[in-house]
Write a protein that holds these residues in place. Structure first.
Motif, mmCIF file in Angstrom:
data_model
loop_
_atom_site.group_PDB
_atom_site.id
_atom_site.type_symbol
_atom_site.label_atom_id
_atom_site.label_comp_id
_atom_site.label_asym_id
_atom_site.label_seq_id
_atom_site.Cartn_x
_atom_site.Cartn_y
_atom_site.Cartn_z
ATOM 1 N N UNK A 183 2.691 -5.818 19.061
ATOM 2 C CA UNK A 183 1.996 -6.838 18.270
ATOM 3 C C UNK A 183 0.540 -6.402 18.043
ATOM 4 N N UNK A 184 0.210 -6.124 16.809
ATOM 5 C CA UNK A 184 -1.149 -5.701 16.487
ATOM 6 C C UNK A 184 -2.085 -6.892 16.290
ATOM 7 N N UNK A 185 -1.524 -8.008 15.808
ATOM 8 C CA UNK A 185 -2.345 -9.194 15.593
ATOM 9 C C UNK A 185 -1.467 -10.440 15.701
ATOM 10 N N UNK A 186 -2.116 -11.572 15.798
ATOM 11 C CA UNK A 186 -1.399 -12.829 15.958
ATOM 12 C C UNK A 186 -0.841 -13.327 14.623
ATOM 13 N N UNK A 187 0.382 -13.830 14.670
ATOM 14 C CA UNK A 187 0.971 -14.503 13.521
ATOM 15 C C UNK A 187 0.426 -15.937 13.483
ATOM 16 N N UNK A 188 0.800 -16.753 12.491
ATOM 17 C CA UNK A 188 0.361 -18.160 12.484
ATOM 18 C C UNK A 188 0.741 -18.878 13.780
ATOM 19 N N UNK A 189 -0.020 -19.895 14.128
ATOM 20 C CA UNK A 189 0.133 -20.566 15.436
ATOM 21 C C UNK A 189 1.537 -21.123 15.662
ATOM 22 N N UNK A 190 2.119 -21.777 14.647
ATOM 23 C CA UNK A 190 3.445 -22.373 14.846
ATOM 24 C C UNK A 190 4.516 -21.306 15.003
ATOM 25 N N UNK A 191 4.360 -20.189 14.318
ATOM 26 C CA UNK A 191 5.325 -19.090 14.417
ATOM 27 C C UNK A 191 5.291 -18.489 15.827
ATOM 28 N N UNK A 192 4.099 -18.269 16.342
ATOM 29 C CA UNK A 192 3.938 -17.693 17.683
ATOM 30 C C UNK A 192 4.611 -18.575 18.727
ATOM 31 N N UNK A 193 4.380 -19.873 18.669
ATOM 32 C CA UNK A 193 4.950 -20.776 19.669
ATOM 33 C C UNK A 193 6.472 -20.792 19.593
ATOM 34 N N UNK A 194 7.024 -20.815 18.394
ATOM 35 C CA UNK A 194 8.483 -20.813 18.252
ATOM 36 C C UNK A 194 9.085 -19.502 18.754
ATOM 37 N N UNK A 208 -12.582 -11.994 20.094
ATOM 38 C CA UNK A 208 -11.123 -11.951 20.225
ATOM 39 C C UNK A 208 -10.544 -13.352 20.067
ATOM 40 N N UNK A 209 -9.457 -13.457 19.317
ATOM 41 C CA UNK A 209 -8.848 -14.752 19.005
ATOM 42 C C UNK A 209 -7.818 -15.131 20.066
ATOM 43 N N UNK A 210 -7.870 -16.383 20.477
ATOM 44 C CA UNK A 210 -6.887 -16.959 21.400
ATOM 45 C C UNK A 210 -6.305 -18.215 20.758
ATOM 46 N N UNK A 211 -4.980 -18.329 20.760
ATOM 47 C CA UNK A 211 -4.344 -19.578 20.375
ATOM 48 C C UNK A 211 -4.148 -20.414 21.644
ATOM 49 N N UNK A 212 -4.532 -21.668 21.580
ATOM 50 C CA UNK A 212 -4.421 -22.555 22.730
ATOM 51 C C UNK A 212 -3.533 -23.735 22.371
ATOM 52 N N UNK A 213 -2.514 -23.971 23.197
ATOM 53 C CA UNK A 213 -1.573 -25.074 22.976
ATOM 54 C C UNK A 213 -1.589 -26.006 24.191
ATOM 55 N N UNK A 214 -1.488 -27.301 23.898
ATOM 56 C CA UNK A 214 -1.337 -28.294 24.961
ATOM 57 C C UNK A 214 -0.167 -29.199 24.595
ATOM 58 N N UNK A 215 0.833 -29.204 25.462
ATOM 59 C CA UNK A 215 2.064 -29.957 25.191
ATOM 60 C C UNK A 215 2.253 -31.017 26.261
ATOM 61 N N UNK A 216 2.353 -32.243 25.833
ATOM 62 C CA UNK A 216 2.620 -33.363 26.744
ATOM 63 C C UNK A 216 4.059 -33.802 26.507
ATOM 64 N N UNK A 217 4.945 -33.446 27.427
ATOM 65 C CA UNK A 217 6.361 -33.737 27.262
ATOM 66 C C UNK A 217 6.841 -34.838 28.173
#
Length: 232
Positions: free
Chosen positions: A136-147, A177-186
């Motif tokens: 992986x050279x770079x991050x894909x869109x946030x929703x794609x990465x999580x899926x 450097x870019x970081x995607x951050x997710x918070x999930x309340x399940x």
């Protein structure tokens, strides 16, 4: 509660004693010297502090730094085993004092990319772990990465499917450097995820906790989540 009495009941007194007039004596006044009074005050204050202190899990602020090498499955067991992990580390994160490391098998590393994992021995579902994928050279869109992460993580699939809320954002560190951050309340569970790309690899750091532990240890778990970064 027991009642303290300074004299026996009147019925037990001899008649001569009952009819006699005894002068009423005032109890003597007690004076404590200043050092004793100060000691008592200090003791009471200390007791109050002990009683009002938060649980040890919340009050704890001691962490150990974990240095992860992100070795491939082919090199697992040899790479870093006898080398300086700090010198060869590709990422770091903090581990709360008292948490235990779960050894990741070579098969697990090869199938879902799990590189390291630590857990709270008092509640094994309260844990943090890191997975990585090469190419992986770079991050894909946030929703794609999580899926894509959920494809190899059944627990994450279930958490996303039953989530009450899912928040995502993009952050940059001091080096840009870019970081995607997710918070999930399940349902009965909370998860914090941080994803980034470096050295042609995708790194995903997870912090999971059941709802009761999340409410109790939120400050600690957020610290652990924010401590993750790539190095080198």
């Amino acid at each position: 509660m027991a009642t303290l009495s300074s004299s026996p009941p009147p019925s037990t007194l001899p008649s001569s004693a009952a009819n006699s007039k005894t002068p009423h004596l005032k109890p003597p006044l007690l004076f404590f010297p200043k050092p004793l009074a100060t000691a008592l005050t200090t003791s009471l204050a200390t007791s109050a502090l002990i009683l009002t202190s938060p649980p040890s899990s919340i009050a704890s602020s001691t962490y150990n730094i974990y240095y992860g090498t992100a070795a491939s499955a082919a090199n697992y067991g040899g790479y870093g085993g006898n080398s300086d992990k700090k010198a060869s580390a590709e990422y770091v994160y903090d581990v709360p004092e008292g948490w235990k490391e779960r050894l990741v098998s070579k098969v697990e590393k090869g199938t879902n990319g799990t590189d390291s994992e630590f857990y709270n021995p008092k509640k094994r579902q309260e844990k943090e772990y890191l997975t990585f994928l090469a190419g992986f050279r770079q991050l894909a869109p946030k929703d794609v990465i999580l899926n894509n992460l959920a494809l190899s993580d059944v627990e994450l699939q279930d958490l996303i499917a039953g989530a009450d809320s899912l928040v995502s954002e993009e952050k940059k560190d001091e080096d840009g450097q870019i970081y995607y951050v997710y918070e999930i309340d399940g349902i009965g569970k909370h998860s914090l995820i941080s994803v980034t790309c470096a050295k042609n690899k995708l790194y995903a750091h997870f912090v999971n906790a059941p709802a009761p532990e999340w409410k109790r240890d939120e400050d600690i778990l957020r610290h652990v989540h924010e401590s993750f970064k790539t190095v080198g």
